[in-house]
Design a protein around this motif. Structure first.
Motif, PDB file in Angstrom:
ATOM      1  N   ILE A  55      43.483  38.148  44.069  1.00 19.67           N
ATOM      2  CA  ILE A  55      42.871  39.203  43.801  1.00 19.67           C
ATOM      3  C   ILE A  55      43.915  40.229  42.945  1.00 19.67           C
ATOM      4  CG2 ILE A  55      41.078  40.962  44.159  1.00 19.67           C
ATOM      5  CD1 ILE A  55      40.057  38.339  44.508  1.00 19.67           C
ATOM      6  N   THR A  56      44.845  40.521  43.897  1.00 15.87           N
ATOM      7  CA  THR A  56      45.767  41.519  43.594  1.00 15.87           C
ATOM      8  C   THR A  56      46.526  41.309  42.168  1.00 15.87           C
ATOM      9  OG1 THR A  56      47.411  40.786  44.871  1.00 15.87           O
ATOM     10  CG2 THR A  56      45.956  42.608  45.659  1.00 15.87           C
ATOM     11  N   ASN A  57      47.013  40.081  42.021  1.00 12.03           N
ATOM     12  CA  ASN A  57      47.632  39.781  40.669  1.00 12.03           C
ATOM     13  C   ASN A  57      46.717  39.033  39.488  1.00 12.03           C
ATOM     14  OD1 ASN A  57      49.972  40.624  41.916  1.00 12.03           O
ATOM     15  ND2 ASN A  57      50.408  38.707  42.934  1.00 12.03           N
ATOM     16  N   TRP A  58      45.554  39.342  39.489  1.00 14.41           N
ATOM     17  CA  TRP A  58      44.735  38.801  38.575  1.00 14.41           C
ATOM     18  C   TRP A  58      44.913  39.068  37.001  1.00 14.41           C
ATOM     19  CZ3 TRP A  58      40.989  34.989  38.817  1.00 14.41           C
ATOM     20  CH2 TRP A  58      40.311  34.882  37.745  1.00 14.41           C
ATOM     21  N   TYR A  59      45.155  40.426  36.776  1.00 15.87           N
ATOM     22  CA  TYR A  59      45.483  40.616  35.668  1.00 15.87           C
ATOM     23  C   TYR A  59      46.994  40.617  35.225  1.00 15.87           C
ATOM     24  CZ  TYR A  59      40.809  42.275  35.321  1.00 15.87           C
ATOM     25  OH  TYR A  59      39.411  42.159  35.504  1.00 15.87           O
TER      26      TYR A  59
END
Length: 111
Positions: A55-59
């Motif tokens: 989730i935290t490194n999605w973009y």
């Protein structure tokens, strides 16, 4: 060790009490609960959404990518047409005499 496992399988009051204590110590559900309550227990036992790596490194890293592309453009290895267009508009505006005056040459300084 096997002796204790066999005692736990027997349905005595002592075995039930020991199982209850074991569940409390090892942070499991102490008493039997229905499926709806177990769903809540599973939900709270999972890692929070904001701490999950996916989730935290999605973009992608936009800031780092922008800086990299800017450096590559300075070296002439990358062509950014939008930046080229903006620079051309600034150049044409300056040729027409529409650019901002230098410090100390504005309207207020002429009075």
């Amino acid at each position: 060790m096997n002796k204790y496992v066999e005692i736990m399988k027997v349905g005595t009051q002592y075995a039930k009490h020991m199982e209850f204590l074991r569940n409390r110590i090892f942070v499991e559900v102490a008493r039997n609960t229905n499926e709806k309550s177990m769903k809540v227990v599973r939900m709270f036992s999972e890692e929070p959404v904001q701490k999950r790596e996916m989730i935290t490194n999605w973009y992608p890293r936009h800031v780092e990518t922008y800086v990299l592309m800017k450096k590559l453009r300075e070296y002439g290895l990358f062509r950014d047409e939008h930046e080229d267009f903006k620079e051309e508009m600034k150049r044409l505006r300056k040729l027409r005499g529409k650019s901002a005056p230098k410090k100390g040459e504005g309207k207020r300084s002429k009075k």
